[in-house]
Design an enzyme around this catalytic site. Structure first.
Site, mmCIF file in Angstrom:
data_model
loop_
_atom_site.group_PDB
_atom_site.id
_atom_site.type_symbol
_atom_site.label_atom_id
_atom_site.label_comp_id
_atom_site.label_asym_id
_atom_site.label_seq_id
_atom_site.Cartn_x
_atom_site.Cartn_y
_atom_site.Cartn_z
ATOM 1 N N ASP A 223 0.849 -1.201 0.000
ATOM 2 C CA ASP A 223 0.000 0.000 0.000
ATOM 3 C C ASP A 223 0.882 1.247 0.000
ATOM 4 O OD1 ASP A 223 -2.516 -1.400 0.223
ATOM 5 O OD2 ASP A 223 -1.901 -1.902 2.263
ATOM 6 N N ASP B 211 4.684 0.925 -7.806
ATOM 7 C CA ASP B 211 4.433 1.841 -8.924
ATOM 8 C C ASP B 211 4.256 3.257 -8.394
ATOM 9 O OD1 ASP B 211 2.018 1.361 -7.655
ATOM 10 O OD2 ASP B 211 0.828 1.463 -9.496
ATOM 11 N N THR C 232 1.048 -9.587 -10.558
ATOM 12 C CA THR C 232 0.050 -9.622 -9.487
ATOM 13 C C THR C 232 -1.136 -8.745 -9.901
ATOM 14 O OG1 THR C 232 0.955 -7.673 -8.420
ATOM 15 C CG2 THR C 232 1.888 -9.796 -7.751
HETATM 16 C C1 LIG Z 1 -1.758 -2.913 -2.626
HETATM 17 S S1 LIG Z 1 -2.041 -4.542 -2.097
HETATM 18 C C2 LIG Z 1 -0.901 -5.509 -3.078
HETATM 19 C C3 LIG Z 1 -1.272 -6.962 -3.107
HETATM 20 C C4 LIG Z 1 -0.378 -7.862 -3.974
HETATM 21 N N1 LIG Z 1 0.971 -7.954 -3.434
HETATM 22 C C5 LIG Z 1 -0.360 -7.388 -5.397
HETATM 23 O O1 LIG Z 1 0.736 -6.989 -5.881
HETATM 24 O O2 LIG Z 1 -1.405 -7.447 -6.064
HETATM 25 C C6 LIG Z 1 -1.229 -4.575 -0.507
HETATM 26 C C7 LIG Z 1 -1.664 -5.754 0.333
HETATM 27 O O3 LIG Z 1 -0.889 -5.774 1.532
HETATM 28 C C8 LIG Z 1 -1.736 -6.156 2.599
HETATM 29 N N2 LIG Z 1 -1.121 -5.688 3.854
HETATM 30 C C9 LIG Z 1 -0.810 -4.425 4.182
HETATM 31 N N3 LIG Z 1 -0.229 -4.375 5.390
HETATM 32 C C10 LIG Z 1 -0.175 -5.651 5.837
HETATM 33 C C11 LIG Z 1 0.293 -6.252 7.026
HETATM 34 N N4 LIG Z 1 0.838 -5.522 8.005
HETATM 35 N N5 LIG Z 1 0.202 -7.585 7.157
HETATM 36 C C12 LIG Z 1 -0.360 -8.326 6.176
HETATM 37 N N6 LIG Z 1 -0.831 -7.812 5.017
HETATM 38 C C13 LIG Z 1 -0.736 -6.502 4.857
HETATM 39 C C14 LIG Z 1 -3.064 -5.515 2.268
HETATM 40 O O4 LIG Z 1 -4.140 -6.140 2.918
HETATM 41 C C15 LIG Z 1 -3.123 -5.700 0.756
HETATM 42 O O5 LIG Z 1 -3.756 -6.906 0.387
#
Ligand SMILES: C[S@@+](CC[C@H](N)C(=O)[O-])C[C@H]1O[C@@H](n2cnc3c(N)ncnc32)[C@H](O)[C@@H]1O
Length: 200
Positions: free
Chosen positions: A114, A150, A179
């Site tokens: 994120d 990105d 992804t």
């Molecule tokens: C922007 S998405 C990217 C998902 C995937 N890696 C992709 O490239 O499509 C970021 C993901 O990180 C997870 N996330 C963020 N902080 C996290 C944490 N502390 N522990 C586990 N998951 C986390 C969010 O729930 C989300 O699904």
């Protein structure tokens, strides 16, 4: 949530969950495989699933706080009888704090975390001194963390934080897996940046 998803949550996902294992967890022993990769923030699970099915010699741990992608992982991994995939449904920072055996992980993949673009939210970004300390402690000597984003401002600040740490940073030429967020970035025409940070 649909009845079928609820059943996956109740009956399948627990088969993959690592939170009940005795700590410190030695994932190499759990998987009976030397090489273990953690997909931190596995999202919809595309990367963890493709890694586990294309590399049967590698153990993959997918971690995410969100449920939907983990359900997909549990369903597909069950269907394909993948024995090299485990999950944690919850905060990965807990797992990295003291659940895993130190120096036991070959790679940590942080794909499109994120970005928290607003300046007042930058402190929520995953790449921090604390996170890097945890990753460094978990990686085997020679192991690496891969970071892909990105968001140009995130890449700039994370690169500086990682370079100031004990890691050896190189521009990565890794053929990044597609992804869900990678597909979105391509669709939006965003520049995608990546680096590899080695513990050497
Ligand atoms: C922007 S998405 C990217 C998902 C995937 N890696 C992709 O490239 O499509 C970021 C993901 O990180 C997870 N996330 C963020 N902080 C996290 C944490 N502390 N522990 C586990 N998951 C986390 C969010 O729930 C989300 O699904």
């Amino acid at each position: 949530m649909s009845a079928s998803r609820e059943r996956t949550l109740r009956e399948l996902l627990p088969n993959f969950e690592i939170s009940g294992l005795e700590r410190p967890i030695d994932l190499a022993k759990v998987f009976n495989r030397e090489m273990v990769i953690v997909d931190f923030g596995s999202g919809m699970g595309l990367h963890a699933l493709s890694l586990a099915s294309s590399s049967p010699d590698v153990g993959v741990l997918a971690i995410d706080v969100h449920t939907v992608g983990l359900l997909a992982i549990a369903e597909i991994a069950t269907e394909q009888e993948l024995t090299n995939l485990r999950t944690h449904h919850g905060d990965g920072m807990d797992v990295f704090t003291d659940w895993l055996k130190p120096e036991s992980i070959a790679e940590v993949h942080v794909l499109f975390p994120d970005p928290w673009p607003k300046a007042r939210h930058h402190k929520r970004r995953l790449i921090s001194q604390l996170f890097l300390d945890q990753v460094f402690a978990l990686l085997k000597p020679g192991g690496r963390m891969v970071f892909v984003t990105d968001d140009e401002s995130y890449f700039e600040s994370a690169s500086a934080t990682i370079a100031a740490h004990k890691f050896r940073v190189i521009q990565s030429d890794w053929d990044i897996p597609m992804t869900t967020y990678h597909q979105r970035a391509v669709r939006l025409g965003h520049k995608i940046s990546q680096l590899s940070a080695y513990k050497s």
